[in-house]
Enzyme design. Sequence first.
Site, PDB file in Angstrom:
ATOM      1  CD1 TRP A  19      -0.059  -0.896   3.264  1.00  0.00           C
ATOM      2  CD2 TRP A  19       0.223   1.176   3.209  1.00  0.00           C
ATOM      3  NE1 TRP A  19       0.614  -0.601   4.699  1.00  0.00           N
ATOM      4  CE2 TRP A  19       0.690   0.679   4.588  1.00  0.00           C
ATOM      5  CE3 TRP A  19      -0.174   2.509   3.137  1.00  0.00           C
ATOM      6  CZ2 TRP A  19       1.248   1.585   5.352  1.00  0.00           C
ATOM      7  CZ3 TRP A  19       0.667   3.499   4.012  1.00  0.00           C
ATOM      8  CH2 TRP A  19       1.208   2.741   5.182  1.00  0.00           C
ATOM      9  CD  GLU A  62       5.335   5.025  12.413  1.00  0.00           C
ATOM     10  OE1 GLU A  62       6.372   4.509  11.953  1.00  0.00           O
ATOM     11  OE2 GLU A  62       4.631   4.230  12.788  1.00  0.00           O
ATOM     12  CD  GLU A 153       8.566  -2.901  14.247  1.00  0.00           C
ATOM     13  OE1 GLU A 153       7.257  -2.484  13.909  1.00  0.00           O
ATOM     14  OE2 GLU A 153       9.434  -2.596  13.462  1.00  0.00           O
TER      15      GLU A 153
HETATM   16 FE   FE2 Z   1       7.361  -0.247  13.195  1.00  0.00          FE
HETATM   17 FE   FE2 Z   2       5.955   2.543  11.929  1.00  0.00          FE
END
Ligand code: FE2
Ligand code: FE2
Length: 318
Positions: A19, A62, A153
């Site tokens: 994506w 991020e 994660e």
């Molecule tokens: Fe990650």
């Molecule tokens: Fe990420």
Amino acid sequence: MEPLVATQLELLNSAENCWQPSDYLPESTGENWLEQVCKLRDQAKAIPDELLVVLVGDMVTEEALPTYQSLLNGFEGVSDRSGSDASAWARWTRGWTAEENRHGDLLNRYLYLSGRVDLRAVEVTIQNLIIKGFDPGTANNPYRGFVYTSFQERATKVSHQNVSKLARAAGDETLQVICNTIASDEARHERAYTKFMGYLFEQDPAGAVLAFRDVLQNQIVMPAQNMGGTGEPDLFERFSAVAQRLGVYTAEHYAQIVTHLVDRWRVESLAGLSGEAAAAQEYVCTLGPRYRRLAERASRRATPAPPQAFSWIFDRAA
Ligand SMILES: [Fe+2]
Ligand SMILES: [Fe+2]
């Protein structure tokens, strides 16, 4: 570990099959672009300020991706020396980075189009975070490194999933889908890192359990802890307090993740450990339940932190 890492490369999707951020955003060359943007902005109006703050914090986290790629390349034996090494590790790190790069892009563009945040203040935070860097205390040790990345994660997956649920509750379908999509990437990455670490637990249980202990003893800090710039030294703590209050990422989640990893790596049933490694095994196995009790006690006692002003939302309190 090269052969194992090579097999995990299939967990990463090819760029063509991935994506891409534009799949979830108004098509800028489309005839109905303005309509789509208006729809996105209408939906975003319903996002409460405190959820917006958590979303910005997640986006900033991020966007500090250069720091994380540097960290991975710092782990002994994992590094990509030339920048385009052909080793499985180097290909993994670049492929992982390339996938992660879409997360910050997508959230950043969504927030830009939403018209809800002071984008300049957010951008200053991102720049500050990358300038300051981040030391997870893994000391170039790949064992510690993969414990940390496995934890991280899963933590980001939990966080994006919970923001997705709250976006849905607020009626913002676009944001719901965006955060859910990012969470599914984090889940794939988590699978790879826990597998790498699982292999180390099989091959070298003593070394692996000692690394697990070391990382947990340090307290696993979120990678955005240095986000505060001049005049906002406690920005990360304020952001974390809102995430805790909303139930997006809490002390309870921390305890759950520790317990999950202990189970995933079957730490309890590692046989033949002695001395320091046996003590580490016991320490690690009792930690999850202990943290859970502490988290429960703290949540019963604590009066929620009062709302604080955030430059990200024009100094409104959240
Ligand atoms: Fe990650
Ligand atoms: Fe990420």
